[in-house]
Write a protein that holds these residues in place. Structure first.
Motif, short mmCIF file in Angstrom:
data_model
loop_
_atom_site.label_atom_id
_atom_site.label_comp_id
_atom_site.label_asym_id
_atom_site.label_seq_id
_atom_site.Cartn_x
_atom_site.Cartn_y
_atom_site.Cartn_z
N ARG A 50 0.74 -1.29 0.17
CA ARG A 50 -0.26 0.09 -0.17
C ARG A 50 0.85 1.33 -0.07
O ARG A 50 1.93 1.26 0.49
N GLN A 51 0.34 2.25 -0.32
CA GLN A 51 0.92 3.58 -0.40
C GLN A 51 -0.19 4.79 -0.04
O GLN A 51 -1.15 4.78 -0.51
N TRP A 52 0.19 5.45 1.16
CA TRP A 52 -0.66 6.42 1.45
C TRP A 52 -0.18 7.90 1.13
O TRP A 52 1.03 8.21 1.55
N ILE A 53 -0.97 9.01 0.84
CA ILE A 53 -0.55 10.25 0.93
C ILE A 53 -1.31 10.70 2.11
O ILE A 53 -2.82 10.82 1.71
N ILE A 54 -1.17 11.42 2.97
CA ILE A 54 -1.77 11.99 4.19
C ILE A 54 -1.65 13.22 4.32
O ILE A 54 -0.40 13.79 4.26
N PHE A 55 -2.74 14.21 4.11
CA PHE A 55 -2.77 15.57 4.20
C PHE A 55 -3.06 15.96 5.52
O PHE A 55 -4.28 15.77 5.91
N ASP A 56 -2.69 16.84 6.17
CA ASP A 56 -2.94 17.51 7.51
C ASP A 56 -3.13 18.77 7.05
O ASP A 56 -2.29 19.65 6.23
N SER A 57 -4.40 19.43 7.57
CA SER A 57 -4.60 20.70 7.14
C SER A 57 -3.58 21.93 7.39
O SER A 57 -3.76 23.01 7.01
N ASN A 58 -2.71 21.80 8.27
CA ASN A 58 -1.60 22.66 8.79
C ASN A 58 -0.51 22.60 7.40
O ASN A 58 0.51 23.44 7.43
N GLY A 59 -0.76 21.90 6.35
CA GLY A 59 0.14 21.86 5.08
C GLY A 59 0.92 20.97 5.19
O GLY A 59 1.84 20.76 3.86
N THR A 60 1.10 19.92 6.00
CA THR A 60 2.05 18.91 6.10
C THR A 60 1.39 17.63 5.13
O THR A 60 0.28 17.41 5.35
N LEU A 61 2.22 17.20 4.34
CA LEU A 61 2.06 15.87 3.54
C LEU A 61 2.93 14.84 4.12
O LEU A 61 4.10 15.03 4.19
N ARG A 62 2.23 13.51 4.21
CA ARG A 62 3.17 12.36 4.69
C ARG A 62 2.77 11.38 3.55
O ARG A 62 1.71 11.10 3.16
N GLU A 63 3.77 10.52 3.29
CA GLU A 63 3.76 9.34 2.47
C GLU A 63 4.22 8.21 3.11
O GLU A 63 5.19 8.22 3.92
N VAL A 64 3.20 7.26 3.29
CA VAL A 64 3.56 5.97 3.94
C VAL A 64 3.43 4.87 3.11
O VAL A 64 2.42 4.62 2.26
N GLU A 65 4.24 4.26 3.11
CA GLU A 65 4.26 2.84 2.26
C GLU A 65 4.60 1.56 3.13
O GLU A 65 5.26 1.80 4.24
N GLY A 66 4.11 0.47 2.64
CA GLY A 66 4.43 -0.91 3.43
C GLY A 66 3.81 -1.94 2.61
O GLY A 66 2.93 -1.73 1.83
N GLU A 67 4.33 -3.26 3.10
CA GLU A 67 3.74 -4.33 2.75
C GLU A 67 2.33 -4.60 3.30
O GLU A 67 2.02 -4.32 4.70
#
Length: 128
Positions: A50-67
């Motif tokens: 899986r791959q996630w793009i997580i957006f926080d309304s403070n402008g932060t983007l995080r990308e999370v990947e894993g099996e």
């Protein structure tokens, strides 16, 4: 609930704010999400990663990947579904997530991406 279908795989997502696990004074907002993966195709599939793009309304983007998801790489036969619950923490009271799964079609060992539709993570009082 948001839903999307990609190459015969239907993804449905529900979210809930976890008030009992949140601490707004310390910028910690916890959300749970339940995802159901339905195999509408004619072939067995296995969720590999899986791959996630997580957006926080403070402008932060995080990308999370894993099996897999929640520690497993489920096989989903035609007409079957697999559901799981997981969570995400934000530093603000609203944000969103989107992403994709990498699936493997079992009969020919072909990999393909399945979109996870964007869904909102919003503390209930923000909706009033």
């Amino acid at each position: 609930m948001v839903t999307a279908i990609t190459q015969g795989v239907k993804i449905s997502v529900d979210t809930i704010y976890q008030d009992e696990h949140s601490n707004p004074a310390n910028e910690h907002y916890m959300f749970a999400y339940r995802i159901e993966i339905e195999n509408l195709s004619d072939y067995g599939i296995q969720l590999m990663s899986r791959q996630w793009i997580i957006f926080d309304s403070n402008g932060t983007l995080r990308e999370v990947e894993g099996e897999g998801v929640v520690g497993v790489q489920p096989v989903i036969e035609p007409g079957q579904s697999y559901a799981y619950v997981s969570g995400c923490n934000l530093k603000t009271d609203m944000g969103s997530m989107r992403g994709h799964y990498v699936m493997n079609r079992l009969f020919d060992d072909t990999s393909f991406n399945v979109d996870i539709p964007e869904f909102q993570l919003i503390v209930p009082y923000k909706l009033n």
